[in-house]
Design a protein around this motif. Sequence first.
Motif, PDB file in Angstrom:
ATOM      1  N   ASN A  48      54.953  30.709  15.656  1.00 34.05           N
ATOM      2  CA  ASN A  48      54.637  30.892  14.172  1.00 34.05           C
ATOM      3  C   ASN A  48      54.116  29.655  13.737  1.00 34.05           C
ATOM      4  O   ASN A  48      53.948  29.619  12.310  1.00 34.05           O
ATOM      5  CB  ASN A  48      55.888  31.230  13.380  1.00 34.05           C
ATOM      6  CG  ASN A  48      56.358  32.894  13.679  1.00 34.05           C
ATOM      7  OD1 ASN A  48      55.446  33.547  14.131  1.00 34.05           O
ATOM      8  ND2 ASN A  48      57.533  32.906  13.780  1.00 34.05           N
ATOM      9  N   SER A  49      53.913  28.822  14.458  1.00 35.16           N
ATOM     10  CA  SER A  49      53.573  27.341  13.846  1.00 35.16           C
ATOM     11  C   SER A  49      52.027  27.000  14.089  1.00 35.16           C
ATOM     12  O   SER A  49      51.371  27.780  15.083  1.00 35.16           O
ATOM     13  CB  SER A  49      54.053  26.077  14.287  1.00 35.16           C
ATOM     14  OG  SER A  49      55.484  26.158  14.389  1.00 35.16           O
ATOM     15  N   ILE A  50      51.325  26.427  13.201  1.00 34.32           N
ATOM     16  CA  ILE A  50      49.857  25.850  13.331  1.00 34.32           C
ATOM     17  C   ILE A  50      49.580  24.682  13.319  1.00 34.32           C
ATOM     18  O   ILE A  50      50.456  23.906  12.664  1.00 34.32           O
ATOM     19  CB  ILE A  50      49.211  26.813  12.494  1.00 34.32           C
ATOM     20  CG1 ILE A  50      47.581  26.706  12.341  1.00 34.32           C
ATOM     21  CG2 ILE A  50      49.488  26.346  10.987  1.00 34.32           C
ATOM     22  CD1 ILE A  50      46.755  27.499  11.783  1.00 34.32           C
ATOM     23  N   SER A  51      48.882  24.135  13.923  1.00 30.90           N
ATOM     24  CA  SER A  51      48.544  22.758  13.887  1.00 30.90           C
ATOM     25  C   SER A  51      46.737  22.781  14.201  1.00 30.90           C
ATOM     26  O   SER A  51      46.334  23.964  14.401  1.00 30.90           O
ATOM     27  CB  SER A  51      49.035  22.039  15.125  1.00 30.90           C
ATOM     28  OG  SER A  51      48.729  22.292  16.384  1.00 30.90           O
ATOM     29  N   PHE A  52      46.205  21.782  14.052  1.00 31.45           N
ATOM     30  CA  PHE A  52      44.852  21.726  14.159  1.00 31.45           C
ATOM     31  C   PHE A  52      44.383  20.640  15.172  1.00 31.45           C
ATOM     32  O   PHE A  52      44.741  19.549  15.079  1.00 31.45           O
ATOM     33  CB  PHE A  52      44.070  21.561  12.984  1.00 31.45           C
ATOM     34  CG  PHE A  52      44.433  22.654  11.709  1.00 31.45           C
ATOM     35  CD1 PHE A  52      43.511  23.538  11.690  1.00 31.45           C
ATOM     36  CD2 PHE A  52      45.618  22.316  10.910  1.00 31.45           C
ATOM     37  CE1 PHE A  52      44.113  24.557  10.477  1.00 31.45           C
ATOM     38  CE2 PHE A  52      46.144  23.286  10.066  1.00 31.45           C
ATOM     39  CZ  PHE A  52      45.203  24.122  10.138  1.00 31.45           C
ATOM     40  N   VAL A  53      43.202  21.015  15.987  1.00 34.45           N
ATOM     41  CA  VAL A  53      42.713  20.061  17.146  1.00 34.45           C
ATOM     42  C   VAL A  53      41.401  19.745  16.580  1.00 34.45           C
ATOM     43  O   VAL A  53      40.504  20.706  16.183  1.00 34.45           O
ATOM     44  CB  VAL A  53      42.636  20.535  18.236  1.00 34.45           C
ATOM     45  CG1 VAL A  53      41.794  19.636  19.170  1.00 34.45           C
ATOM     46  CG2 VAL A  53      44.046  21.115  18.846  1.00 34.45           C
ATOM     47  N   VAL A  54      41.096  18.491  16.609  1.00 27.53           N
ATOM     48  CA  VAL A  54      39.693  17.913  16.429  1.00 27.53           C
ATOM     49  C   VAL A  54      38.793  18.434  17.423  1.00 27.53           C
ATOM     50  O   VAL A  54      39.245  17.869  18.562  1.00 27.53           O
ATOM     51  CB  VAL A  54      39.660  16.324  16.069  1.00 27.53           C
ATOM     52  CG1 VAL A  54      38.402  15.734  15.740  1.00 27.53           C
ATOM     53  CG2 VAL A  54      40.850  15.947  14.637  1.00 27.53           C
ATOM     54  N   VAL A  55      37.562  19.028  17.128  1.00 26.91           N
ATOM     55  CA  VAL A  55      36.707  19.368  17.832  1.00 26.91           C
ATOM     56  C   VAL A  55      35.261  18.908  17.579  1.00 26.91           C
ATOM     57  O   VAL A  55      35.018  18.332  16.384  1.00 26.91           O
ATOM     58  CB  VAL A  55      36.584  20.978  18.235  1.00 26.91           C
ATOM     59  CG1 VAL A  55      37.899  21.387  18.840  1.00 26.91           C
ATOM     60  CG2 VAL A  55      36.263  21.600  16.907  1.00 26.91           C
ATOM     61  N   ALA A  56      34.270  18.995  18.635  1.00 26.92           N
ATOM     62  CA  ALA A  56      32.848  18.720  18.153  1.00 26.92           C
ATOM     63  C   ALA A  56      32.323  19.774  17.245  1.00 26.92           C
ATOM     64  O   ALA A  56      32.698  20.892  17.477  1.00 26.92           O
ATOM     65  CB  ALA A  56      32.207  18.566  19.348  1.00 26.92           C
ATOM     66  N   SER A  57      31.381  19.265  16.700  1.00 26.82           N
ATOM     67  CA  SER A  57      30.884  20.247  15.691  1.00 26.82           C
ATOM     68  C   SER A  57      30.346  21.441  16.626  1.00 26.82           C
ATOM     69  O   SER A  57      29.604  21.248  17.543  1.00 26.82           O
ATOM     70  CB  SER A  57      29.608  19.608  15.130  1.00 26.82           C
ATOM     71  OG  SER A  57      28.674  20.722  14.591  1.00 26.82           O
ATOM     72  N   PRO A  58      30.509  22.599  16.107  1.00 27.39           N
ATOM     73  CA  PRO A  58      29.945  24.024  16.823  1.00 27.39           C
ATOM     74  C   PRO A  58      28.507  23.853  16.826  1.00 27.39           C
ATOM     75  O   PRO A  58      27.783  25.052  17.319  1.00 27.39           O
ATOM     76  CB  PRO A  58      30.756  24.890  16.145  1.00 27.39           C
ATOM     77  CG  PRO A  58      31.067  24.582  14.943  1.00 27.39           C
ATOM     78  CD  PRO A  58      31.152  23.278  15.133  1.00 27.39           C
ATOM     79  N   TRP A  59      27.740  23.547  15.929  1.00 28.83           N
ATOM     80  CA  TRP A  59      26.381  23.340  15.809  1.00 28.83           C
ATOM     81  C   TRP A  59      25.510  22.560  16.727  1.00 28.83           C
ATOM     82  O   TRP A  59      24.749  22.088  16.770  1.00 28.83           O
ATOM     83  CB  TRP A  59      25.819  23.241  14.366  1.00 28.83           C
ATOM     84  CG  TRP A  59      26.734  23.926  13.284  1.00 28.83           C
ATOM     85  CD1 TRP A  59      27.459  23.443  12.306  1.00 28.83           C
ATOM     86  CD2 TRP A  59      26.960  25.322  13.143  1.00 28.83           C
ATOM     87  NE1 TRP A  59      27.920  24.384  11.631  1.00 28.83           N
ATOM     88  CE2 TRP A  59      27.735  25.361  11.952  1.00 28.83           C
ATOM     89  CE3 TRP A  59      26.415  26.321  13.882  1.00 28.83           C
ATOM     90  CZ2 TRP A  59      28.127  26.924  11.593  1.00 28.83           C
ATOM     91  CZ3 TRP A  59      26.762  27.524  13.501  1.00 28.83           C
ATOM     92  CH2 TRP A  59      27.651  27.758  12.409  1.00 28.83           C
TER      93      TRP A  59
END
Length: 59
Positions: A48-59
Motif C-alpha cells: 500500500n506504499s508508494i515511492s518514486f524512482v528518478v528515471v530518464a525522460s521518456p521522450w
Amino acid sequence: MVGATTAAAIAIGTQVDAIPPDCVSVVANGVAYQHCGATWYRPQYVGNSISFVVVASPW
C-alpha cells in the motif's frame, strides 16, 4: 530513501519518498510518470506504499 528536492539534479535510479508539489502527471507510451522541472519520476508501489524512482525522460 531520501526526500525529493528540485534544488539540485537527482541521479537516475534514486528512490524518494515524496516529490515536489509542482509536478505534473504525464503518461508516455502507456507508462505513468511525474514530471518536475528537469526531473522525471516513475511511481513504485510496494503493498500500500508508494515511492518514486528518478528515471530518464521518456521522450
